[in-house]
Write a protein that holds these residues in place. Structure first.
Motif, PDB file in Angstrom:
ATOM      1  N   PRO A 428       0.819  -1.225   0.000  1.00 13.13           N
ATOM      2  CA  PRO A 428       0.000   0.000   0.000  1.00 13.13           C
ATOM      3  C   PRO A 428       0.851   1.273   0.000  1.00 13.13           C
ATOM      4  CG  PRO A 428      -0.842  -1.585   1.592  1.00 13.13           C
ATOM      5  CD  PRO A 428       0.479  -2.127   1.129  1.00 13.13           C
ATOM      6  N   HIS A 429       0.457   2.220  -0.820  1.00  8.25           N
ATOM      7  CA  HIS A 429       1.116   3.519  -0.922  1.00  8.25           C
ATOM      8  C   HIS A 429       0.058   4.621  -0.959  1.00  8.25           C
ATOM      9  CE1 HIS A 429       4.744   1.299  -1.825  1.00  8.25           C
ATOM     10  NE2 HIS A 429       5.447   2.410  -1.975  1.00  8.25           N
ATOM     11  N   VAL A 430       0.538   5.839  -0.811  1.00  8.28           N
ATOM     12  CA  VAL A 430      -0.288   7.036  -0.938  1.00  8.28           C
ATOM     13  C   VAL A 430       0.348   7.935  -1.994  1.00  8.28           C
ATOM     14  CG1 VAL A 430      -1.047   9.142   0.212  1.00  8.28           C
ATOM     15  CG2 VAL A 430      -1.157   6.956   1.422  1.00  8.28           C
ATOM     16  N   LEU A 431      -0.481   8.469  -2.889  1.00  5.85           N
ATOM     17  CA  LEU A 431       0.001   9.391  -3.923  1.00  5.85           C
ATOM     18  C   LEU A 431      -0.465  10.796  -3.571  1.00  5.85           C
ATOM     19  CD1 LEU A 431       1.428   9.488  -6.770  1.00  5.85           C
ATOM     20  CD2 LEU A 431      -0.876   9.704  -7.694  1.00  5.85           C
ATOM     21  N   ALA A 432       0.468  11.747  -3.556  1.00 11.14           N
ATOM     22  CA  ALA A 432       0.144  13.141  -3.223  1.00 11.14           C
ATOM     23  C   ALA A 432       0.552  14.064  -4.364  1.00 11.14           C
ATOM     24  CB  ALA A 432       0.847  13.560  -1.938  1.00 11.14           C
TER      25      ALA A 432
END
Length: 639
Positions: A428-432
């Motif tokens: 899991p990752h977060v894109l900003a």
């Protein structure tokens, strides 16, 4: 396909050459023609990516070794011989040679060769604009030819062609040696057969030429300084100290030391505090009681005396500003500063103080320290640029990949490329997306690159900076990014929209669009300088964001409930709409639906299990009612 993939993965794990992988893939394709070709192509792509990364790593390591070798050679003649030998090795050339510029005659002359057998070639002079080397000298740009004798883009002369023919050279590549605006000479790599020089080979020769130019100029200056020192009284304490300090600086570099070590040596030699600032004014290293404010309390010598990501107070010192203007050692208010430059590029500033004064010899010691620091910083910058280029390419490819029916499978090639960089693109990752004024983007990208324990992917993309971080909480990641990379700046604030959690290897195009809309909605709401996710904004993000994503909004608010209706053929969405229309009265909703009130209660229990126990809280209830209305409108129009 599993057997095909397993066989190929075993070969990749064993670091088998591409030829062996190709041979195995053909055998597997014969047994499994449907999937064998695809598996072979993917395996060869992974093999090629690993080879390219290792090649870049080997080239960078070779350049670092070259810098260390050159730093230990005070004689300019030895420096030139070392340069051509290393150029011949790195580019696997038959002959490497270097010509130097003669300002008085306006041409270049052969000065050093490696692999040459022709005395005529070794004595050659190249007039400006004549031959490949003369054209490089005239334009100060690299040129190359796979077949120089037959190449008409160069002005041939009988003397040059005869010397080249005597040496038997066919493929030739030349690149200029430049230090700022000063033209030093030309570095060549050549073969006695036809050879097409690829762009990465030309770039490698250019990197070596840049290092060679700096080393040559520095060795000339060192030789000139040594001659001047020899002419002075050998009893002069300051001169002896400068020579001894120079030896110590060279020893530090040869031992693999960094800027911290050079700073410590200079501080011990001159009994003072020393700091090194980068080109943006942030502190890279420090020794001794460096002031944390101009003229006030000293810090403990930590390299982190300034606020994270922002300029050190020393950056505004008059001596630092004066040195940046002149490029030389400057003094003001009991503080000394000298610009750290390499190949005409300013890389930072060396600052010192806490002592009564500097004599001529001590001033030379400071300049020597700045020179050695420039070499170390130049290679650190080159290593960082290489790593960032690889990371940027990977992120750009991920951003272009659109998750969909035809791309639901994880791209194994991207996963392997990420693993080489220490990234786990299946987690899991977060894109900003960071929205800010253009002058701030480079600084924000540099600051963001240090996040996630080095596992962040960062790139300037579109009209902002994109950051991919490991994690599951998009809201927390956006808030943390604003805190870490925002900060006070005259050029404007940083607004961050984030999306996630997501699996990067499946593609980022959809998440990038959502994060961008969230950032735009924050600005429209008057919340510039903050961060958040689409879930934080709810329907406000849908209304204010550019390019409203109705499907995504419905999935966030009603996704589990709508999926349940599709799977079971039920109409929980209709029951929920009737419930809200009846003023949240199960009895009136049952009457409207023509079912028993217990049936409504059972359906509402199922709604709670799908949407969460807080689905009737005022904020959630409002979002759900808006989403139900949008769903009904879409269903009606589609029907």
């Amino acid at each position: 396909m599993p057997r095909t993939a397993l066989e190929l993965l075993r070969l990749l794990a064993a670091d088998a050459p591409a030829e062996q992988i190709e041979e195995k893939a053909r055998a597997l394709a014969a047994a499994d023609p449907d999937d064998g070709d695809a598996a072979r192509d993917l395996a060869l792509r992974v093999r090629a990516g690993l080879d390219a990364f290792r090649r870049r790593e080997a080239e960078l390591s070779a350049l670092v070794d070259t810098a260390r070798d050159l730093a230990s050679l005070p004689d300019p003649g030895d420096v030139l011989d070392a340069i051509v030998r290393r150029a011949r090795t790195l580019l696997r050339a038959d002959v490497a040679y270097l010509t130097l510029h003669d300002p008085e005659r306006g041409d270049t002359y052969m000065r050093a060769t490696a692999g040459s057998v022709s005395a005529r070639f070794q004595a050659l002079r190249l007039p400006l604009g004549a031959g490949l080397g003369g054209l490089v000298a005239q334009t100060r740009r690299p040129y190359w030819s796979a077949d120089y004798p037959a190449d008409e883009q160069f002005r041939h002369t009988n003397e040059i062609d005869a010397a080249v023919d005597d040496e038997g050279l066919i493929g030739i590549c030349g690149t200029p040696l430049l230090v700022g605006d000063e033209f030093v000479g030309v570095l060549f790599a050549s073969n006695r057969t036809r050879r097409r020089f690829h762009h990465d080979e030309v770039a490698l020769l250019g990197s070596l030429a840049a290092l060679a130019a700096v080393s040559l100029v520095q060795s000339r200056r060192a030789a000139a300084t040594a001659a001047t020192l020899a002419a002075l009284s050998t009893a002069h304490e300051g001169i002896a100290q400068a020579a001894a300090a120079h030896d110590r600086f060279v020893g530090v570099v040869l031992a693999g030391g960094g800027v911290d070590d050079i700073t410590a040596v200079l501080g011990e030699v001159l009994a003072c505090w020393v700091a090194v600032l980068d080109v943006d004014g942030s502190r890279l290293a420090a020794h001794g009681p460096v002031p944390d404010r101009l003229g006030r309390n000293p810090s403990n010598g930590s390299a982190n005396g300034s606020a994270e990501g922002f300029a050190d107070p020393l950056a505004d010192a008059p001596a630092v500003r004066r040195s940046a203007e002149t490029g030389r050692l400057a003094e003001a208010d009991g503080m000394w500063a000298v610009a750290v430059t390499a190949a005409g590029q300013r890389l930072g500033t060396l600052v010192l103080g806490g002592r009564g004064g500097l004599d001529a010899g001590q001033g030379r010691t400071v300049e020597r320290a700045a020179m050695v620091t420039a070499v170390v910083l130049a290679f650190r910058l080159r290593a960082a640029e290489t790593d960032q280029r690889v990371r940027t390419d990977l992120l750009t490819e991920l951003l272009s990949r659109i998750p969909g029916a035809e791309q639901t499978a994880v791209d194994r090639g991207l996963v392997e490329r990420g693993r080489v960089l220490g990234l786990r693109l299946q987690t899991p990752h977060v894109l900003a997306v960071c929205r800010c004024d253009e002058p701030r983007r480079r600084g924000i990208a540099l600051a963001a690159g240090a996040l996630g324990d080095g596992r962040a992917l960062v790139a300037e993309h579109g009209d902002g900076v994109v950051v991919l971080l490991p994690g599951r909480d998009a809201s927390a990641a956006a808030t943390d990014l604003v805190r870490r990379v925002g900060g006070p700046a005259a050029s404007g604030t940083v607004t961050v929209g984030a999306s996630g959690p997501l699996t990067p290897a499946r593609g980022l195009a959809t998440a990038y669009a959502e994060a961008g809309r969230t950032a735009d909605a924050l600005v429209a709401l008057g919340l510039a300088g903050t961060g958040g996710s689409a879930r934080d904004l709810g329907f406000a993000g849908l209304v204010l964001g550019a390019g409203a994503d109705v499907e995504g909004y419905l999935a966030r608010v009603l996704g589990p409930l709508l999926d349940y209706d599709v799977r079971r053929g039920s109409d929980l969405a209709g029951t929920l709409a009737a419930y809200f229309s009846a003023g949240a009265s199960p009895r009136r909703a049952a009457s409207a639906l023509h079912v028993h009130v217990n049936t409504v209660s059972q359906r509402l229990d199922r709604v709670a299990s799908l949407l969460g126990d807080d689905w009737q809280s005022p904020e959630r209830a409002l979002e759900i009612q808006l989403a139900l209305r949008l769903h009904r409108l879409r269903t009606t129009r589609q029907g």
